[in-house]
Design an enzyme around this catalytic site. Sequence first.
Site, PDB file in Angstrom:
ATOM      1  CE  LYS A 117      -3.125   2.817   2.616  1.00  0.00           C
ATOM      2  NZ  LYS A 117      -3.477   3.260   3.982  1.00  0.00           N
ATOM      3  N   GLY A 178      -7.820  10.034   8.993  1.00  0.00           N
ATOM      4  CA  GLY A 178      -8.150  10.163  10.404  1.00  0.00           C
ATOM      5  C   GLY A 178      -9.147  11.249  10.743  1.00  0.00           C
ATOM      6  CB  ALA A 209      -7.948   8.073   4.212  1.00  0.00           C
ATOM      7  N   GLY A 210     -10.590   8.542   5.932  1.00  0.00           N
ATOM      8  CA  GLY A 210     -11.581   9.577   6.193  1.00  0.00           C
ATOM      9  C   GLY A 210     -12.910   9.124   6.755  1.00  0.00           C
ATOM     10  CG  ASN A 231      -5.746   2.100  11.603  1.00  0.00           C
ATOM     11  OD1 ASN A 231      -4.941   1.190  11.487  1.00  0.00           O
ATOM     12  ND2 ASN A 231      -5.893   2.728  12.754  1.00  0.00           N
ATOM     13  CB  THR A 232      -8.542   6.668  12.594  1.00  0.00           C
ATOM     14  OG1 THR A 232      -7.223   6.796  12.065  1.00  0.00           O
ATOM     15  CG2 THR A 232      -8.672   7.534  13.824  1.00  0.00           C
TER      16      THR A 232
END
Length: 282
Positions: A117, A178, A209-210, A231-232
């Site tokens: 990635k 994040g 993301a986001g 992830n976050t």
Amino acid sequence: MSDQATSAGAVPADEGIRIGSHLLRSRLIVGTGKYRTFEIMGEALALSGADCVTVAVRRERLCDSSGRNILDYIDLKRFTLLPNTAGCFNAEDAIRTARLGREILLGLENPGADWVKLEVLGDSKTLLPDPVATVQATEKLVAEGFQVLVYTTDDPITARRLKQAGAVSVMPAGSPIGSGQGILNASNLRICMEYLKEDDPSYPVIVDAGVGTASDVAVAMEMGVDGVLLNTAIAHAQDPLNMARAMKYAVEAGRLAYLSGRIPRKLYATASSPLEGVIGSR
């Protein structure tokens, strides 16, 4: 995903997502950073239903301050690892980190050794990618035999250029890393999908993301993206374990809704029951 709905033939079976030579059953890819403990991380990964997890080779350095190795808390027989180049701000560092990830996974005999990635960030405030350096790194890594999944903005022109550079998957951000803002520019994301799939409908487009919660994931999947990487949203949730479950079901529900075909939006109401033949009507 349950195939009860497919038994009647109304919705085609969903066999998962193919990225290069890899076939993933789950369309959710989850990260391993930012968890309070490795133990919570390991349980959340299992509950997410994912079969691919991404590990930041440079940032994590694989061991915590107590010397514990993150890989000891990941079931390497269950998960395909996706090494990533998070924390790299130029093409040279990203390429070096990708090579390091490959060596680590070759030593573990994990099937993820041949892919990466790719993240090449422009600055530490926005964490948005440097488009020029990202293209350069993609071209170099593809030439070295990597299957590159590349993080980018929602700019359709850059997305198309990255596919031309040889990326096996282009992964536009829904919003900054994040941030938890969800899909900020649905129109651009749709154009990205149009450009990337125009000569290959099966080309995998993944939102990376986001996203902040399950509804963000469902919205992305209902738009027709092939998967979501996050992830976050799980790691920093008040209850990471339940959020991991929520993300699993959101991906499945969003994908099934996309395959089913939503009704058109209308300005005025449409009666659910026909008016003809109603008692007392004329």
